[in-house]
Design an enzyme around this catalytic site. Sequence first.
Site, PDB file in Angstrom:
ATOM      1  N   PRO A   2       0.829  -1.210   0.000  1.00 18.35           N
ATOM      2  CA  PRO A   2       0.000   0.000   0.000  1.00 18.35           C
ATOM      3  C   PRO A   2       0.859   1.254   0.000  1.00 18.35           C
ATOM      4  CG  PRO A   2      -0.053  -1.065   2.157  1.00 18.35           C
ATOM      5  CD  PRO A   2       0.662  -2.001   1.223  1.00 18.35           C
ATOM      6  N   GLU A   3       0.494   2.204  -0.821  1.00 16.47           N
ATOM      7  CA  GLU A   3       1.170   3.490  -0.802  1.00 16.47           C
ATOM      8  C   GLU A   3       0.300   4.489  -0.035  1.00 16.47           C
ATOM      9  OE1 GLU A   3       3.432   5.011  -3.914  1.00 16.47           O
ATOM     10  OE2 GLU A   3       3.701   3.134  -4.969  1.00 16.47           O
ATOM     11  N   HIS A 106      -5.110 -15.437   8.875  1.00 20.00           N
ATOM     12  CA  HIS A 106      -4.204 -14.299   8.969  1.00 20.00           C
ATOM     13  C   HIS A 106      -4.798 -13.144   9.780  1.00 20.00           C
ATOM     14  CE1 HIS A 106      -1.552 -16.357   6.267  1.00 20.00           C
ATOM     15  NE2 HIS A 106      -2.427 -16.338   5.279  1.00 20.00           N
ATOM     16  N   ARG A 125       1.560 -11.627   5.275  1.00 19.06           N
ATOM     17  CA  ARG A 125       3.031 -11.694   5.282  1.00 19.06           C
ATOM     18  C   ARG A 125       3.638 -11.151   6.572  1.00 19.06           C
ATOM     19  NH1 ARG A 125       5.107  -9.670  -0.493  1.00 19.06           N
ATOM     20  NH2 ARG A 125       7.036 -10.487   0.381  1.00 19.06           N
TER      21      ARG A 125
END
Length: 311
Positions: A2-3, A106, A125
Amino acid sequence: MPELPEVETVRRGLAPAMVGARFSRVSLRRANLRFPFPERFSARLEGRTVAGLARRAKYLTADLDSGETLVMHLGMSGRFDVAMPDGSNTSPGDFYLDGAQGTPKHDHVVMAMGNGATVTYNDARRFGFMDLVPTAGLAACRHFAKMGIEPLSADLTGAAIARLFRHRITPLKAALLDQRLIAGLGNIYVCEALHRAGLHPERPAGTLARADGGPTPQARRLAKVIGQVLTEAVAAGGSTLRDYVHPDGSAGAFQQAFRVYDRVGLACRTPGCAGAIVRIVQSGRSTFFCATCQPSAMPVRVLRKRDAGGP
Ligand code: ZN
């Protein structure tokens, strides 16, 4: 990853569930993400009310009525699911492509709010993290102390760019990605901004400052288009990446929105430009630009000579 615009979209999506609400129960499913959770993390949140939810670069910050601030970073694959009391369920800024994201195994942090909302942090992750720091020392804390100016704010001006980039012979793209100068700009939006500003990505950053240190017209233009690119991306809901590639491999809405990123070989979208988008590698990452409307300005070696007092 994500930016900044995606993180801002996440902030806006979390706000209705969290701002003004009290943490009634915070459940951790594991002891760490990228880093261990702070000591007594749940106990320091439970019973506390969120006074405000802000964003600094790619970090989310929730000020608590305890005098601490919850700092959250999404890392590579972090996302939030927001279940509201009315039964609606959203994943603000959900821009990931990999089907592994979002599966319950997750779900690492579950925050039950006093208003009936449930906010779940999911991170396949686990490069994201959460921290608690004193609100009074937030700007000086380890996450923000060395961070540059905020690009989606009035701080980003041509004068600021000139001041930060002056005397730097590093390529313009590298300077824009340097988080100690401007915090939160990533590869995609830097490529897009340089194209809109008509600036070659390898141009020495210092060429945007005049000899007296003031901003060149290019510096002013660059500051303006960075703001435009980010604002447009936020307005698009941070969903610009969601449809980048569909499961069947076809391109999605992403390529409609961006002018250079991942468009190698395609026609430049600047009206009247006959150029095509090319790709180079800078610091191990792809740069996309149009050599026609982003001509190289001054080779690095010329600037070096000038700095050394040569001709
Ligand atoms: Zn062009």
